[in-house]
Design an enzyme around this catalytic site. Structure first.
Site, PDB file in Angstrom:
ATOM      1  CB  SER A 158      -0.966  -0.048   1.188  1.00 23.63           C
ATOM      2  OG  SER A 158      -1.999   0.877   1.036  1.00 23.63           O
ATOM      3  CG  ASP A 252      -6.758  -2.363  -4.189  1.00 25.71           C
ATOM      4  OD1 ASP A 252      -7.016  -1.149  -4.298  1.00 25.71           O
ATOM      5  OD2 ASP A 252      -5.780  -2.786  -3.544  1.00 25.71           O
ATOM      6  CG  HIS A 282      -5.995  -1.945  -0.191  1.00 24.76           C
ATOM      7  ND1 HIS A 282      -5.075  -1.700  -1.178  1.00 24.76           N
ATOM      8  CD2 HIS A 282      -5.543  -1.287   0.914  1.00 24.76           C
ATOM      9  CE1 HIS A 282      -4.117  -0.928  -0.705  1.00 24.76           C
ATOM     10  NE2 HIS A 282      -4.369  -0.673   0.571  1.00 24.76           N
TER      11      HIS A 282
END
Length: 315
Positions: A158, A252, A282
């Site tokens: 991320s 995502d 995610h």
């Protein structure tokens, strides 16, 4: 929350994980002051912590940098053969998390590869705007390169994937440049008018509105979105990057960033492999102990880090 088209698209075990995350950290929390968001996030991280595998030893320290000390945690097994410079934040969006929030992931990565893992507690926004986190990530890389004498692999997920990619690009001509990088659902500054940004704009656990919020909190007043240290996909040069593995979940909005980054590296003559994990979302790393597909994805990630650290191309 409304499950919408994801009601039947996602496995019940994954929905159980999503519901558990939302019970701890509901979507509307994004409207709370940052300190309250952090407190809730830290409690959630403790609740999901799986413990460290046997044999993994962890020690905390500080990296001295210009005007600041950067906290780090090093995970070790006997007989290490490489160092993974790790920028995990488990969905922290540059504003949440720390050494504790991803402790078990780093320990498992150490156990699964046999490599040292250096976890970096980079500075967070909004107290520290860009390029503070990037500067800390580069400083940690340079510290590891100067002291370890071992091959370096960059890794992050991320927001941490953004930092790992930015560091790889900034240090590609360093005497001890990374021999590989593994990016897990990274935020790279891709085209928000196409691909997964449109198809999965309102996906569970991360929406395009969340991405915009985190980007704005991190940005200085005159921040250029074309700055590759802020958005690695905005770079003009993708030559000389280390062999790269990118893993993203299908559901995502950031998934297309991984595909685009792979394509840019390949077009520049480098090695890159992108895999989109079907029907995952995610932050699926937290679901690795309860969702079989997430466990399989994590195993692939660990195997990729291990291969790159040995100087092998796994694909």
């Amino acid at each position: 929350m409304t499950r919408g088209p994801y009601e039947t698209r996602l496995d019940p075990a994954l929905w159980a994980y999503i519901d558990a995350v939302n019970a701890w950290h509901p979507p509307e929390i994004i409207g709370l002051p940052i300190d309250k968001q952090r407190a809730v996030y830290d409690r959630m991280s403790r609740a999901f912590h799986q413990g460290r595998p046997p044999g993994v030893k962890a020690s905390d320290g500080l990296i001295a940098a210009a005007g600041r000390d950067i906290p780090v945690r090093r995970y070790r097994l006997e007989g290490n053969a490489a160092v993974v410079v790790d920028h995990h934040r488990l969905g922290g969006g540059f504003i949440l998390g720390g050494l504790e929030s991803h402790d078990d992931i780093c320990a498992e990565l150490c156990a699964g590869t046999g490599f040292d893992v250096l976890s970096v507690d980079y500075r967070l926004a909004p107290e520290h705007l860009h390029p503070a986190a990037f500067d800390d990530a580069v400083a940690a890389f340079e510290w590891a390169a100067a002291r370890s004498g071992l091959p370096l692999v960059l890794c992050g997920e991320s927001a941490g994937g953004n930092l790992a990619a930015a560091v790889a690009q900034a240090t590609r001509r360093h005497a001890s440049a990374a021999i590989g990088q593994v990016l897990i659902y990274p935020e790279l500054g891709g085209d928000e008018r196409a691909g997964s940004y449109i198809e999965h704009a309102d996906a569970p656990l991360l929406s395009v509105a969340d991405i915009a919020f985190y980007r704005d909190v991190r940005s200085a007043r005159r921040q250029s979105l074309d700055d590759p240290t802020f958005a690695p996909l905005r770079d003009k040069d993708f030559t000389g990057l280390p062999p790269t593995v990118i893993v993203t979940p299908e559901c995502d909005p950031l998934s297309s960033d991984g595909e685009t980054y792979r394509d840019r590296i390949l077009a520049a003559g480098g090695k890159a492999w992108w895999h989109e994990e079907p029907r995952l979302v995610h932050s699926f790393l937290r679901a690795r102990t309860t969702v079989p597909a997430a466990a399989e994805a994590f195993a692939r990630i660990v195997a990729a880090v291990a291969a790159l650290g040995r100087g092998e191309w796994p694909y």
